[in-house]
Scaffold this motif. Structure first.
Motif, PDB file in Angstrom:
ATOM      1  N   CYS A   1      50.133  61.535 -13.961  1.00 21.87           N
ATOM      2  CA  CYS A   1      49.241  61.722 -12.804  1.00 21.87           C
ATOM      3  C   CYS A   1      49.753  61.005 -11.567  1.00 21.87           C
ATOM      4  N   ASP A   2      50.670  60.056 -11.727  1.00 18.73           N
ATOM      5  CA  ASP A   2      51.239  59.339 -10.583  1.00 18.73           C
ATOM      6  C   ASP A   2      52.608  59.886 -10.177  1.00 18.73           C
ATOM      7  N   VAL A   3      52.982  61.041 -10.721  1.00 18.37           N
ATOM      8  CA  VAL A   3      54.219  61.723 -10.319  1.00 18.37           C
ATOM      9  C   VAL A   3      53.829  63.005  -9.596  1.00 18.37           C
ATOM     10  N   VAL A   4      54.197  63.098  -8.328  1.00 13.76           N
ATOM     11  CA  VAL A   4      53.878  64.256  -7.491  1.00 13.76           C
ATOM     12  C   VAL A   4      55.184  65.005  -7.257  1.00 13.76           C
ATOM     13  N   VAL A   5      55.299  66.196  -7.813  1.00 16.35           N
ATOM     14  CA  VAL A   5      56.578  66.909  -7.813  1.00 16.35           C
ATOM     15  C   VAL A   5      56.765  67.722  -6.539  1.00 16.35           C
ATOM     16  N   ASP A   6      57.947  67.594  -5.960  1.00 15.56           N
ATOM     17  CA  ASP A   6      58.369  68.432  -4.832  1.00 15.56           C
ATOM     18  C   ASP A   6      59.293  69.505  -5.392  1.00 15.56           C
ATOM     19  N   PRO A   7      58.857  70.780  -5.404  1.00 15.50           N
ATOM     20  CA  PRO A   7      59.675  71.843  -6.000  1.00 15.50           C
ATOM     21  C   PRO A   7      60.857  72.267  -5.147  1.00 15.50           C
ATOM     22  N   LEU A   8      60.991  71.680  -3.973  1.00 16.17           N
ATOM     23  CA  LEU A   8      62.079  71.968  -3.034  1.00 16.17           C
ATOM     24  C   LEU A   8      61.984  73.390  -2.493  1.00 16.17           C
ATOM     25  N   VAL A   9      61.310  73.510  -1.385  1.00 22.19           N
ATOM     26  CA  VAL A   9      61.123  74.803  -0.732  1.00 22.19           C
ATOM     27  C   VAL A   9      62.308  75.082   0.179  1.00 22.19           C
TER      28      VAL A   9
END
Length: 303
Positions: free
Chosen positions: A176-184
């Motif tokens: 819950c403390d990892v916010v993923v950036d999928p790389l747009v």
């Protein structure tokens, strides 16, 4: 339901699939802003202060703070910027740097639970950043690229995100403390970038059950009327599961698209935020623009 809580000394913000979308103001970043970079390097933080206040007044729920200036003392600049912004606003911050010493300097002066921006999937980076995140009890942005670079295959980017989540757990950092950036990627350079992002966001929500973010303006880079493209992308990304973005809340088209998406996703309860933002200033108290038109119609019919 996954909730990521971040805070300042006085204010908490929660990222979640059942919560309103979190707008993270992007303006305190000298990259591409020559005047801001020169001022910060010379010790003038008046523009940082003004940008912080303006973004919060425009509706930003969090602020990203970056001090990446070539040949400057980034740790000292970032620590000063973090302290200043926290003194003039009460929203949580995203402490943004690729330099571990700068991240540590920002974390050392921060009051509350920040978002660290960011960690990538390279083993060396993971072993430097994750212990720091764990030590300060922060949340962290996970960028889904590794030693091989940024893959055009969304399944490979998903695997990198999964690796970061598992490695974070090894350091005591919950998913819950990892916010993923999928790389747009820029849609003008890669026509499938939108579809790839939406597919990846759905997997991150349904399989990893993590919250997500991105640099929203990347998608429209190089295009005309780019704020319209960015806003439309964000509304579609929200429907696919994205829960936050680093963006400019001063762009009305982008902010309106986000707020409308909250209405349509049911996270703006009773459409309250939308009504407050779009109420006819000439309407009587408690009556929005639509209510005013309906009342006038009723009066005409009655007469």
């Amino acid at each position: 339901m996954t909730h990521t809580l971040v805070s300042s000394a006085t204010t908490e913000v929660v990222l979640g699939f059942d919560r309103p979308f979190v707008m993270i103001g992007e303006r305190i970043n000298p990259t591409g802003r020559k005047l801001l970079a020169a001022e910060m390097k010379d010790g003038d933080f008046s523009r940082v202060e003004a940008d912080a206040i303006a973004q919060v007044e425009a509706g930003a729920h969090m602020l990203d703070v970056n001090a990446g200036i070539p040949l400057a003392d980034e740790p000292a600049l970032l620590a000063r910027a973090v302290k200043l912004v926290q003194s003039v606003t009460d929203v949580p911050l995203s402490i943004d740097s690729s330099i571990i010493e700068a991240l540590e300097a920002g974390l050392a002066v921060y009051q509350g639970k920040p978002l660290v921006n960011s960690v990538t999937g390279e083993d060396e980076v993971l072993e430097r950043v994750l212990p720091l995140v764990a030590r300060y009890g922060a949340a962290v942005v996970a960028i889904s690229n590794d030693e091989t670079g940024i893959s055009e295959d969304p399944d490979v980017r998903f695997a990198v995100a999964e690796k970061i989540v598992h490695r974070a757990a090894d350091h005591g950092i919950p998913a819950c403390d990892v916010v993923v950036d999928p790389l747009v990627m820029p849609i003008g350079a890669m026509g499938t970038a939108g579809r790839q992002a939406f597919r990846l966001l759905r997997r991150l929500r349904e399989e990893l059950e993590v919250n997500t973010t991105c640099g929203a303006s990347n998608v429209s880079f190089g295009l005309p009327a780019r704020h319209v493209v960015t806003g439309t992308f964000l509304s579609m990304a929200i429907a696919s599961g994205m829960t936050s973005a680093i963006m400019n809340p001063l762009h009305a088209e982008v902010k309106s698209a986000v707020m409308a998406a909250d209405v349509l996703m049911g996270t703006d309860r009773d459409c309250a935020a939308w009504i407050r933002a779009n109420r006819d200033p000439d309407a009587p108290a408690g009556q929005g623009a639509r209510g005013g038109r309906e009342s006038r119609r009723r009066r005409r019919v009655a007469g």
